[in-house]
Design a protein around this motif. Sequence first.
Motif, PDB file in Angstrom:
ATOM      1  N   ASN A  56      51.379  62.350  26.696  1.00 28.18           N
ATOM      2  CA  ASN A  56      50.366  63.373  26.445  1.00 28.18           C
ATOM      3  C   ASN A  56      50.264  63.723  24.963  1.00 28.18           C
ATOM      4  OD1 ASN A  56      48.740  65.953  27.064  1.00 28.18           O
ATOM      5  ND2 ASN A  56      50.598  66.769  26.143  1.00 28.18           N
ATOM      6  N   ARG A  57      51.419  63.825  24.297  1.00 28.34           N
ATOM      7  CA  ARG A  57      51.414  64.218  22.882  1.00 28.34           C
ATOM      8  C   ARG A  57      50.640  63.214  22.036  1.00 28.34           C
ATOM      9  NH1 ARG A  57      56.398  66.713  24.384  1.00 28.34           N
ATOM     10  NH2 ARG A  57      57.584  64.770  24.411  1.00 28.34           N
ATOM     11  N   HIS A  58      50.853  61.945  22.287  1.00 27.24           N
ATOM     12  CA  HIS A  58      50.161  60.909  21.517  1.00 27.24           C
ATOM     13  C   HIS A  58      48.683  60.871  21.877  1.00 27.24           C
ATOM     14  CE1 HIS A  58      48.685  56.837  20.612  1.00 27.24           C
ATOM     15  NE2 HIS A  58      49.490  56.912  19.571  1.00 27.24           N
ATOM     16  N   VAL A  59      48.370  60.969  23.165  1.00 23.08           N
ATOM     17  CA  VAL A  59      46.982  60.857  23.614  1.00 23.08           C
ATOM     18  C   VAL A  59      46.135  61.994  23.049  1.00 23.08           C
ATOM     19  CG1 VAL A  59      45.494  61.040  25.653  1.00 23.08           C
ATOM     20  CG2 VAL A  59      47.475  59.523  25.690  1.00 23.08           C
ATOM     21  N   ARG A  60      46.633  63.209  23.114  1.00 28.52           N
ATOM     22  CA  ARG A  60      45.858  64.333  22.573  1.00 28.52           C
ATOM     23  C   ARG A  60      45.663  64.190  21.067  1.00 28.52           C
ATOM     24  NH1 ARG A  60      46.749  69.865  26.060  1.00 28.52           N
ATOM     25  NH2 ARG A  60      47.277  68.865  28.025  1.00 28.52           N
ATOM     26  N   GLY A  61      46.694  63.695  20.389  1.00 27.65           N
ATOM     27  CA  GLY A  61      46.566  63.478  18.960  1.00 27.65           C
ATOM     28  C   GLY A  61      45.497  62.446  18.638  1.00 27.65           C
ATOM     29  N   TRP A  62      45.428  61.397  19.453  1.00 24.13           N
ATOM     30  CA  TRP A  62      44.419  60.343  19.245  1.00 24.13           C
ATOM     31  C   TRP A  62      43.013  60.903  19.423  1.00 24.13           C
ATOM     32  CZ3 TRP A  62      40.415  57.900  21.729  1.00 24.13           C
ATOM     33  CH2 TRP A  62      40.012  56.654  21.236  1.00 24.13           C
ATOM     34  N   TRP A  63      42.789  61.639  20.494  1.00 24.99           N
ATOM     35  CA  TRP A  63      41.459  62.176  20.755  1.00 24.99           C
ATOM     36  C   TRP A  63      41.079  63.260  19.745  1.00 24.99           C
ATOM     37  CZ3 TRP A  63      37.690  60.336  23.755  1.00 24.99           C
ATOM     38  CH2 TRP A  63      38.025  59.383  24.721  1.00 24.99           C
ATOM     39  N   LEU A  64      42.081  63.902  19.196  1.00 29.55           N
ATOM     40  CA  LEU A  64      41.809  64.917  18.185  1.00 29.55           C
ATOM     41  C   LEU A  64      41.515  64.288  16.819  1.00 29.55           C
ATOM     42  CD1 LEU A  64      41.676  68.010  18.158  1.00 29.55           C
ATOM     43  CD2 LEU A  64      44.087  68.036  17.480  1.00 29.55           C
ATOM     44  N   GLY A  65      41.915  63.000  16.662  1.00 31.96           N
ATOM     45  CA  GLY A  65      41.677  62.293  15.407  1.00 31.96           C
ATOM     46  C   GLY A  65      42.753  62.545  14.371  1.00 31.96           C
ATOM     47  N   GLU A  66      43.989  62.778  14.833  1.00 34.64           N
ATOM     48  CA  GLU A  66      45.073  63.099  13.905  1.00 34.64           C
ATOM     49  C   GLU A  66      45.659  61.868  13.218  1.00 34.64           C
ATOM     50  OE1 GLU A  66      46.899  67.154  15.966  1.00 34.64           O
ATOM     51  OE2 GLU A  66      47.888  65.223  16.299  1.00 34.64           O
ATOM     52  N   PHE A  67      45.410  60.672  13.790  1.00 37.87           N
ATOM     53  CA  PHE A  67      46.066  59.482  13.274  1.00 37.87           C
ATOM     54  C   PHE A  67      45.234  58.800  12.199  1.00 37.87           C
ATOM     55  CE2 PHE A  67      47.698  59.446  17.837  1.00 37.87           C
ATOM     56  CZ  PHE A  67      48.761  60.279  17.512  1.00 37.87           C
ATOM     57  N   ASP A  68      45.924  58.120  11.326  1.00 40.93           N
ATOM     58  CA  ASP A  68      45.285  57.500  10.168  1.00 40.93           C
ATOM     59  C   ASP A  68      45.185  55.981  10.303  1.00 40.93           C
ATOM     60  OD1 ASP A  68      44.091  58.444   7.988  1.00 40.93           O
ATOM     61  OD2 ASP A  68      45.873  58.537   6.725  1.00 40.93           O
ATOM     62  N   ASP A  69      45.402  55.460  11.511  1.00 40.59           N
ATOM     63  CA  ASP A  69      45.514  54.008  11.678  1.00 40.59           C
ATOM     64  C   ASP A  69      44.208  53.342  12.111  1.00 40.59           C
ATOM     65  OD1 ASP A  69      45.288  54.979  14.203  1.00 40.59           O
ATOM     66  OD2 ASP A  69      47.177  54.164  14.953  1.00 40.59           O
ATOM     67  N   LYS A  70      43.104  54.061  11.991  1.00 41.75           N
ATOM     68  CA  LYS A  70      41.774  53.545  12.330  1.00 41.75           C
ATOM     69  C   LYS A  70      41.630  53.159  13.806  1.00 41.75           C
ATOM     70  CE  LYS A  70      40.945  51.719   7.685  1.00 41.75           C
ATOM     71  NZ  LYS A  70      40.585  50.527   6.878  1.00 41.75           N
ATOM     72  N   SER A  71      42.596  53.556  14.633  1.00 38.73           N
ATOM     73  CA  SER A  71      42.522  53.201  16.048  1.00 38.73           C
ATOM     74  C   SER A  71      41.372  53.905  16.756  1.00 38.73           C
ATOM     75  CB  SER A  71      43.847  53.541  16.759  1.00 38.73           C
ATOM     76  OG  SER A  71      44.084  54.933  16.725  1.00 38.73           O
ATOM     77  N   THR A  72      40.906  55.010  16.191  1.00 41.06           N
ATOM     78  CA  THR A  72      39.834  55.753  16.849  1.00 41.06           C
ATOM     79  C   THR A  72      38.459  55.144  16.607  1.00 41.06           C
ATOM     80  OG1 THR A  72      39.679  57.227  14.937  1.00 41.06           O
ATOM     81  CG2 THR A  72      41.074  57.949  16.759  1.00 41.06           C
ATOM     82  N   ARG A  73      38.380  54.049  15.863  1.00 38.09           N
ATOM     83  CA  ARG A  73      37.074  53.440  15.613  1.00 38.09           C
ATOM     84  C   ARG A  73      36.441  52.919  16.899  1.00 38.09           C
ATOM     85  NH1 ARG A  73      39.315  48.042  12.435  1.00 38.09           N
ATOM     86  NH2 ARG A  73      40.344  47.061  14.220  1.00 38.09           N
TER      87      ARG A  73
END
Length: 438
Positions: free
Chosen positions: A354-371
């Motif tokens: 859950n911690r990682h998933v919410r961070g991803w959807w929030l756009g907290e990561f810098d690894d361009k995975s949210t593209r």
Amino acid sequence: MLGLTAIQDVVLQQLFWTLTTLLHSTLLRLLFAINLLPVYCLRQAISVLPTATRKLPLILTRQGREKLVSQTEQYRIYEEEIAAKQYDGSYKFTPANVLPWAGRTSWPVNRKVFEICEINVRVTHTKPKATFGKAKPIVLLHGNPSWSYIWRRIIRHLTAVGYEVFAIDWLGHGTSDKPVNVSEISFELHMHTLRRVIEQLDLHDFYIAAHDWGGCVALCTIPTLPDSRHCAGLFLLNSFFPARPSDISTHYYLLYWIWFFSTGILGPLLPDSFVLRFMAPNISMKTASAYSAPYAQSMFKTKASISRFSHIVPGLPDWVYDLRSTYSWRVVEGWLGPEHFTNLNAQASLAERNRHVRGWWLGEFDDKSTRNAPEKVMILFGREDPLLPEFKMVLERYIGVSHIVRPADRGWLPGAGHYPMEQKPEEIAYCIAQLSES
């Protein structure tokens, strides 16, 4: 003159409307939970008593306690390996531990069959009745304890206006094969199922519409999809991220515990129709029977996945899951039998995810995975949902990488509860179409 079935429908509908109304009271929810708690504890104590009695000598010596800790660690590793193999699709179910679908259902539709971990997942496939432009395919995901049948009326509306629709039955649900061991049913299995079905259908720029646990699976799986499998839009209906206690107030948290204790006490003896009627009191006997039909083959063997979904909500505070790493906890877990902690293990794993998933959807990561995130998300909730309404705000707060398309009434569906597909199918189909056309 009303027939017997019609009279039964009226009586049951009034009964469940009354029960639902009564449980709007926080005090009554608290009283229900308090009364169920000792029964649940007694039920669990009875189940662990033989193991605890047999292992009692081990807890009395240091060497014995070390052995108990070792048993705990070995069992946890065993379950982690199952989840990891199911996540990448290399797991192989033993045929003796799987109940194949018996082929009986009152909903005769075309179904595709896909092999997942060497057992069969079935996906309802309905082609458009007419073609208007180039409508993108839509994948429908059900929750618990339902199956793809819950989408039947939405499918009819969507195909009528040109959409090609695929509705998955999760393993253990509906027309898909049913593993009978709870410990062999991981959240990762459902994530792999979604990825594999998308791959096998060769879908690109598709849409997902998901309800309840189906939305949770989608929210956790979309971040793992390759760029070539782009989900263009996500429609969330009465759904949630992996749920945490901080997401909801005491009023709704109490209903979760009532559900948890009830399923823990009765297990497969708890009628599916009871849950359905509580969430959607207007449901008819004919419809309730159709929901239950896929499990009539063997009540005790076919409901392992229903039970698993019911008990892997990470509904405990983080400090409880943190205690699992302490020496004392691992001793007690080994003494009572590590297999009895399988659901708690799954809860802890999902809380971590859950911690990682919410961070991803929030756009907290810098690894361009949210593209590869969906361009747009629509969130719709039945206003009378007795369990999940507060998760609407949670979803809206954490989804920051996609544009949130706002439906009418600020995303609330008046006159609908937790199963709005049974109450407002036309409105839901319209909103799904609106998402894809916006």
